[in-house]
Design a protein around this motif. Sequence first.
Motif, PDB file in Angstrom:
ATOM      1  N   GLU A   1       9.418   0.275  -0.522  1.00 54.77           N
ATOM      2  CA  GLU A   1       8.808  -0.760  -1.364  1.00 54.77           C
ATOM      3  C   GLU A   1       7.685  -1.453  -0.606  1.00 54.77           C
ATOM      4  OE1 GLU A   1      12.065  -3.251  -2.548  1.00 54.77           O
ATOM      5  OE2 GLU A   1      12.514  -2.018  -4.301  1.00 54.77           O
ATOM      6  N   SER A   2       7.898  -1.711   0.668  1.00 52.68           N
ATOM      7  CA  SER A   2       6.858  -2.328   1.484  1.00 52.68           C
ATOM      8  C   SER A   2       5.634  -1.422   1.559  1.00 52.68           C
ATOM      9  CB  SER A   2       7.404  -2.609   2.884  1.00 52.68           C
ATOM     10  OG  SER A   2       6.383  -3.046   3.737  1.00 52.68           O
ATOM     11  N   ILE A   3       5.871  -0.136   1.792  1.00 53.93           N
ATOM     12  CA  ILE A   3       4.759   0.828   1.849  1.00 53.93           C
ATOM     13  C   ILE A   3       4.074   0.898   0.494  1.00 53.93           C
ATOM     14  CG2 ILE A   3       4.233   3.286   2.079  1.00 53.93           C
ATOM     15  CD1 ILE A   3       6.453   3.405   4.214  1.00 53.93           C
ATOM     16  N   SER A   4       4.863   0.902  -0.582  1.00 54.86           N
ATOM     17  CA  SER A   4       4.291   0.954  -1.929  1.00 54.86           C
ATOM     18  C   SER A   4       3.430  -0.277  -2.196  1.00 54.86           C
ATOM     19  CB  SER A   4       5.402   1.041  -2.979  1.00 54.86           C
ATOM     20  OG  SER A   4       6.098   2.253  -2.863  1.00 54.86           O
ATOM     21  N   GLN A   5       3.916  -1.451  -1.790  1.00 50.12           N
ATOM     22  CA  GLN A   5       3.128  -2.668  -1.984  1.00 50.12           C
ATOM     23  C   GLN A   5       1.810  -2.584  -1.211  1.00 50.12           C
ATOM     24  OE1 GLN A   5       3.428  -5.163  -3.973  1.00 50.12           O
ATOM     25  NE2 GLN A   5       5.395  -4.553  -4.820  1.00 50.12           N
ATOM     26  N   THR A   6       1.895  -2.087   0.025  1.00 52.31           N
ATOM     27  CA  THR A   6       0.693  -1.931   0.840  1.00 52.31           C
ATOM     28  C   THR A   6      -0.273  -0.968   0.168  1.00 52.31           C
ATOM     29  OG1 THR A   6       1.987  -2.311   2.838  1.00 52.31           O
ATOM     30  CG2 THR A   6      -0.168  -1.286   3.121  1.00 52.31           C
ATOM     31  N   ASN A   7       0.251   0.184  -0.282  1.00 51.52           N
ATOM     32  CA  ASN A   7      -0.597   1.175  -0.942  1.00 51.52           C
ATOM     33  C   ASN A   7      -1.173   0.626  -2.241  1.00 51.52           C
ATOM     34  OD1 ASN A   7      -0.177   3.056   1.052  1.00 51.52           O
ATOM     35  ND2 ASN A   7       1.492   4.103  -0.023  1.00 51.52           N
ATOM     36  N   LEU A   8      -0.370  -0.113  -2.986  1.00 51.60           N
ATOM     37  CA  LEU A   8      -0.851  -0.687  -4.238  1.00 51.60           C
ATOM     38  C   LEU A   8      -1.986  -1.680  -3.974  1.00 51.60           C
ATOM     39  CD1 LEU A   8      -0.440  -0.802  -7.288  1.00 51.60           C
ATOM     40  CD2 LEU A   8       1.222  -2.631  -6.914  1.00 51.60           C
ATOM     41  N   SER A   9      -1.820  -2.509  -2.963  1.00 54.29           N
ATOM     42  CA  SER A   9      -2.893  -3.463  -2.652  1.00 54.29           C
ATOM     43  C   SER A   9      -4.142  -2.715  -2.176  1.00 54.29           C
ATOM     44  CB  SER A   9      -2.435  -4.486  -1.617  1.00 54.29           C
ATOM     45  OG  SER A   9      -2.175  -3.866  -0.375  1.00 54.29           O
ATOM     46  N   ARG A  10      -3.962  -1.615  -1.427  1.00 50.24           N
ATOM     47  CA  ARG A  10      -5.115  -0.821  -0.993  1.00 50.24           C
ATOM     48  C   ARG A  10      -5.816  -0.188  -2.194  1.00 50.24           C
ATOM     49  NH1 ARG A  10      -2.992   3.108   3.474  1.00 50.24           N
ATOM     50  NH2 ARG A  10      -5.177   3.430   3.992  1.00 50.24           N
ATOM     51  N   VAL A  11      -5.005   0.341  -3.148  1.00 48.91           N
ATOM     52  CA  VAL A  11      -5.591   0.954  -4.345  1.00 48.91           C
ATOM     53  C   VAL A  11      -6.372  -0.090  -5.132  1.00 48.91           C
ATOM     54  CG1 VAL A  11      -4.978   1.900  -6.616  1.00 48.91           C
ATOM     55  CG2 VAL A  11      -3.940   2.856  -4.557  1.00 48.91           C
ATOM     56  N   ARG A  12      -5.808  -1.281  -5.260  1.00 49.92           N
ATOM     57  CA  ARG A  12      -6.510  -2.343  -6.000  1.00 49.92           C
ATOM     58  C   ARG A  12      -7.813  -2.719  -5.290  1.00 49.92           C
ATOM     59  NH1 ARG A  12      -1.154  -5.828  -7.390  1.00 49.92           N
ATOM     60  NH2 ARG A  12      -0.510  -4.603  -9.206  1.00 49.92           N
ATOM     61  N   ARG A  13      -7.732  -2.812  -3.937  1.00 52.54           N
ATOM     62  CA  ARG A  13      -8.940  -3.130  -3.179  1.00 52.54           C
ATOM     63  C   ARG A  13      -9.980  -2.031  -3.358  1.00 52.54           C
ATOM     64  NH1 ARG A  13      -8.069  -2.723   2.731  1.00 52.54           N
ATOM     65  NH2 ARG A  13      -8.900  -0.674   2.381  1.00 52.54           N
ATOM     66  N   PHE A  14      -9.559  -0.746  -3.276  1.00 58.24           N
ATOM     67  CA  PHE A  14     -10.491   0.372  -3.458  1.00 58.24           C
ATOM     68  C   PHE A  14     -11.057   0.376  -4.871  1.00 58.24           C
ATOM     69  CE2 PHE A  14      -8.043   2.886  -0.044  1.00 58.24           C
ATOM     70  CZ  PHE A  14      -8.855   2.363   0.957  1.00 58.24           C
TER      71      PHE A  14
END
Length: 164
Positions: free
Chosen positions: A96-109
Amino acid sequence: KNVTLRLENVEANALVSTKRMVSKLEARVNDLENELDEERRRHQETIKILKKKERNVKELVMQCEEDHKNIQILQETLDKTYEKVNIYKRQIGEQESISQTNLSRVRRFQRELESAEERAENAESNLSMIRAKHRTFVTSQTTTLPSGEHVVIKETVTTEGQEY
């Protein structure tokens, strides 16, 4: 004579009374023997029942020991299962932590992509305006000479447009 008669009477009474007593004692002996036989029969039944109950107790003890072993095995399995559940919970938390990190990266991208697309649209718009200002027209004309050769004549005209 009287004494003799009396003595005979006493002896006869004693003999009768002794016979009565003997017969009473024999009856009592018979009763006691019957009671003894009955008691022996009950004792045999009790011993038979006792042996049956002892077998039942042994079976129950063996079943109890087997149940205890099964309970230990089940407890060990339960403990291992709890360990696995805790490992899975920890892994889920990490994922979940990795998913949150990836989700925030996707939103930033995605924001960066939208910004880049907007800049590209602005650049294309500016390029279109610049091209419109400095339009170049190319015209060509093909002519055949009397010798049979084909000649292409190109004419380029550049016009300066007005600024908008």
